[in-house]
Design a protein around this motif. Sequence first.
Motif, short mmCIF file in Angstrom:
data_model
loop_
_atom_site.label_atom_id
_atom_site.label_comp_id
_atom_site.label_asym_id
_atom_site.label_seq_id
_atom_site.Cartn_x
_atom_site.Cartn_y
_atom_site.Cartn_z
N GLY A 165 36.05 1.68 -30.43
CA GLY A 165 35.91 0.41 -30.46
C GLY A 165 37.03 -0.45 -29.79
O GLY A 165 36.93 -1.48 -28.81
N GLU A 166 38.32 -0.01 -30.12
CA GLU A 166 39.17 -0.65 -29.42
C GLU A 166 39.45 -0.57 -27.98
O GLU A 166 39.78 -1.37 -27.26
CB GLU A 166 40.48 -0.01 -30.16
N PHE A 167 39.22 0.87 -27.64
CA PHE A 167 39.04 1.09 -26.14
C PHE A 167 37.95 0.23 -25.45
O PHE A 167 38.26 -0.39 -24.16
CB PHE A 167 38.67 2.47 -25.92
N GLU A 168 36.82 0.00 -25.88
CA GLU A 168 35.87 -0.96 -25.37
C GLU A 168 36.19 -2.29 -25.30
O GLU A 168 36.26 -2.89 -24.17
CB GLU A 168 34.68 -0.78 -26.16
N VAL A 169 36.82 -2.98 -26.27
CA VAL A 169 37.43 -4.03 -26.17
C VAL A 169 38.36 -4.46 -25.10
O VAL A 169 38.60 -5.47 -24.27
CB VAL A 169 37.83 -4.63 -27.41
N LEU A 170 39.54 -3.36 -25.00
CA LEU A 170 40.55 -3.45 -23.95
C LEU A 170 40.12 -3.25 -22.67
O LEU A 170 40.58 -4.08 -21.97
CB LEU A 170 41.54 -2.27 -24.55
N GLY A 171 39.04 -2.28 -22.58
CA GLY A 171 38.83 -1.91 -21.15
C GLY A 171 37.68 -2.61 -20.53
O GLY A 171 37.50 -2.33 -19.30
N GLU A 172 36.73 -3.28 -21.07
CA GLU A 172 35.44 -3.99 -20.41
C GLU A 172 36.00 -4.68 -19.61
O GLU A 172 36.69 -5.64 -19.42
CB GLU A 172 34.87 -4.60 -21.63
N GLY A 173 35.45 -4.16 -18.19
CA GLY A 173 35.49 -5.17 -16.86
C GLY A 173 36.77 -4.61 -16.27
O GLY A 173 37.22 -5.18 -14.97
N GLU A 180 15.57 17.06 -10.62
CA GLU A 180 15.55 18.55 -10.80
C GLU A 180 16.46 19.26 -12.03
O GLU A 180 17.27 18.64 -12.09
CB GLU A 180 15.77 19.52 -9.49
N PRO A 181 15.66 19.76 -12.85
CA PRO A 181 16.69 20.34 -13.79
C PRO A 181 17.93 21.08 -13.78
O PRO A 181 17.84 21.93 -12.64
CB PRO A 181 15.73 21.42 -14.83
N GLY A 182 18.86 20.87 -14.26
CA GLY A 182 20.24 21.75 -13.89
C GLY A 182 21.20 21.37 -12.92
O GLY A 182 22.32 21.70 -12.61
N MET A 183 20.71 19.99 -12.32
CA MET A 183 21.73 19.62 -11.47
C MET A 183 22.86 18.73 -11.97
O MET A 183 22.72 18.31 -13.17
CB MET A 183 20.84 18.61 -10.35
N LYS A 184 23.94 18.89 -11.34
CA LYS A 184 25.15 18.10 -11.91
C LYS A 184 25.39 17.03 -11.14
O LYS A 184 25.53 17.08 -9.91
CB LYS A 184 26.57 19.10 -11.92
N PHE A 185 25.86 15.92 -11.84
CA PHE A 185 26.28 14.62 -11.31
C PHE A 185 27.49 13.99 -11.94
O PHE A 185 27.81 14.67 -12.87
CB PHE A 185 25.03 13.62 -11.28
N TYR A 186 28.15 12.84 -11.32
CA TYR A 186 29.30 12.33 -11.85
C TYR A 186 28.77 10.93 -12.15
O TYR A 186 28.43 10.07 -10.95
CB TYR A 186 30.46 12.48 -11.14
N ALA A 187 28.89 10.45 -13.43
CA ALA A 187 28.70 8.93 -13.67
C ALA A 187 29.87 8.33 -14.05
O ALA A 187 30.79 8.70 -14.67
CB ALA A 187 27.85 8.89 -15.10
N LEU A 188 30.04 6.97 -13.39
CA LEU A 188 31.11 6.07 -13.46
C LEU A 188 30.34 5.29 -14.71
O LEU A 188 29.52 4.74 -14.50
CB LEU A 188 31.33 5.28 -12.01
N LEU A 189 31.09 5.21 -15.83
CA LEU A 189 30.82 4.50 -16.82
C LEU A 189 31.82 3.32 -17.37
O LEU A 189 32.89 3.71 -17.06
CB LEU A 189 30.63 5.42 -18.06
N SER A 190 31.34 2.33 -18.01
CA SER A 190 32.43 1.33 -18.32
C SER A 190 33.07 1.70 -19.42
O SER A 190 32.57 2.68 -20.18
CB SER A 190 31.66 -0.15 -18.39
N ALA A 191 34.18 0.90 -20.27
CA ALA A 191 34.84 1.31 -21.25
C ALA A 191 33.63 1.33 -22.43
O ALA A 191 33.98 2.10 -23.38
CB ALA A 191 35.92 0.40 -21.58
#
Length: 84
Positions: A12-20, A44-55
Amino acid sequence: MDYCEFKNLDPGEFEVLGEGAIAYVKQMRSEEITKAFPLIKSLEPGMKFYALLSASGQPILLADSETAAVANAWEQELMTVSLQ
Protein backbone atom coordinates in the motif's frame (compact mmCIF):
# COMPACT_ATOMS: atom_id res chain seq x y z
CA MET A 1 14.74 7.66 -0.93
CA ASP A 2 17.14 4.93 -1.98
CA TYR A 3 16.61 1.28 -2.87
CA CYS A 4 17.05 0.10 0.74
CA GLU A 5 14.11 2.23 1.80
CA PHE A 6 11.92 0.92 -1.06
CA LYS A 7 12.36 -2.71 -0.05
CA ASN A 8 10.88 -2.01 3.40
CA LEU A 9 7.62 -0.55 2.06
CA ASP A 10 4.44 -2.56 2.27
CA PRO A 11 2.39 -2.80 -0.98
CA GLY A 12 0.00 0.00 0.00
CA GLU A 13 2.82 2.41 0.83
CA PHE A 14 4.61 1.57 -2.43
CA GLU A 15 1.44 2.17 -4.44
CA VAL A 16 0.80 5.60 -2.93
CA LEU A 17 4.43 6.66 -3.21
CA GLY A 18 4.99 5.50 -6.75
CA GLU A 19 1.79 5.96 -8.71
CA GLY A 20 2.63 7.94 -11.84
CA ALA A 21 6.35 7.94 -11.10
CA ILE A 22 7.46 4.35 -10.48
CA ALA A 23 6.88 1.18 -12.48
CA TYR A 24 8.21 -2.33 -12.48
CA VAL A 25 8.79 -5.01 -15.10
CA LYS A 26 7.42 -8.47 -14.50
CA GLN A 27 8.05 -11.52 -16.65
CA MET A 28 4.76 -13.23 -17.40
CA ARG A 29 3.71 -16.34 -19.27
CA SER A 30 1.01 -16.13 -21.90
CA GLU A 31 -1.44 -17.89 -19.57
CA GLU A 32 -1.20 -14.94 -17.13
CA ILE A 33 -1.43 -12.24 -19.78
CA THR A 34 -5.15 -12.55 -20.51
CA LYS A 35 -5.89 -11.86 -16.83
CA ALA A 36 -3.70 -8.76 -16.63
CA PHE A 37 -4.48 -7.50 -20.15
CA PRO A 38 -8.17 -8.32 -20.74
CA LEU A 39 -8.17 -6.94 -24.31
CA ILE A 40 -5.78 -9.73 -25.33
CA LYS A 41 -8.01 -12.72 -25.91
CA SER A 42 -5.69 -15.57 -26.88
CA LEU A 43 -2.00 -16.34 -26.99
CA GLU A 44 -0.11 -19.53 -27.65
CA PRO A 45 0.47 -21.27 -24.28
CA GLY A 46 3.96 -21.17 -22.79
CA MET A 47 5.14 -17.91 -24.36
CA LYS A 48 7.10 -15.46 -22.19
CA PHE A 49 6.46 -11.71 -22.17
CA TYR A 50 7.50 -8.73 -20.09
CA ALA A 51 4.80 -6.52 -18.63
CA LEU A 52 5.43 -2.96 -17.51
CA LEU A 53 3.18 -2.38 -14.50
CA SER A 54 2.45 0.75 -12.48
CA ALA A 55 3.21 0.89 -8.75
CA SER A 56 -0.40 -0.18 -8.14
CA GLY A 57 0.00 -3.17 -10.47
CA GLN A 58 -2.04 -1.73 -13.33
CA PRO A 59 -0.73 -2.90 -16.72
CA ILE A 60 0.92 -0.25 -18.88
CA LEU A 61 2.64 -2.18 -21.66
CA LEU A 62 3.33 -5.69 -22.86
CA ALA A 63 6.66 -6.34 -24.60
CA ASP A 64 8.61 -9.29 -25.94
CA SER A 65 11.80 -8.26 -24.12
CA GLU A 66 12.72 -6.75 -20.78
CA THR A 67 14.81 -4.13 -22.59
CA ALA A 68 11.78 -2.93 -24.56
CA ALA A 69 9.65 -2.70 -21.42
CA VAL A 70 12.31 -0.69 -19.55
CA ALA A 71 12.87 1.58 -22.57
CA ASN A 72 9.15 2.35 -22.65
CA ALA A 73 9.22 3.22 -18.94
CA TRP A 74 12.07 5.67 -19.58
CA GLU A 75 10.15 7.21 -22.49
CA GLN A 76 7.24 7.79 -20.11
CA GLU A 77 9.63 9.20 -17.47
CA LEU A 78 8.89 6.36 -15.07
CA MET A 79 11.58 5.10 -12.72
CA THR A 80 11.79 1.31 -12.80
CA VAL A 81 12.40 -0.62 -9.61
CA SER A 82 13.16 -4.24 -8.91
CA LEU A 83 10.74 -6.08 -6.67
CA GLN A 84 12.00 -8.95 -4.55
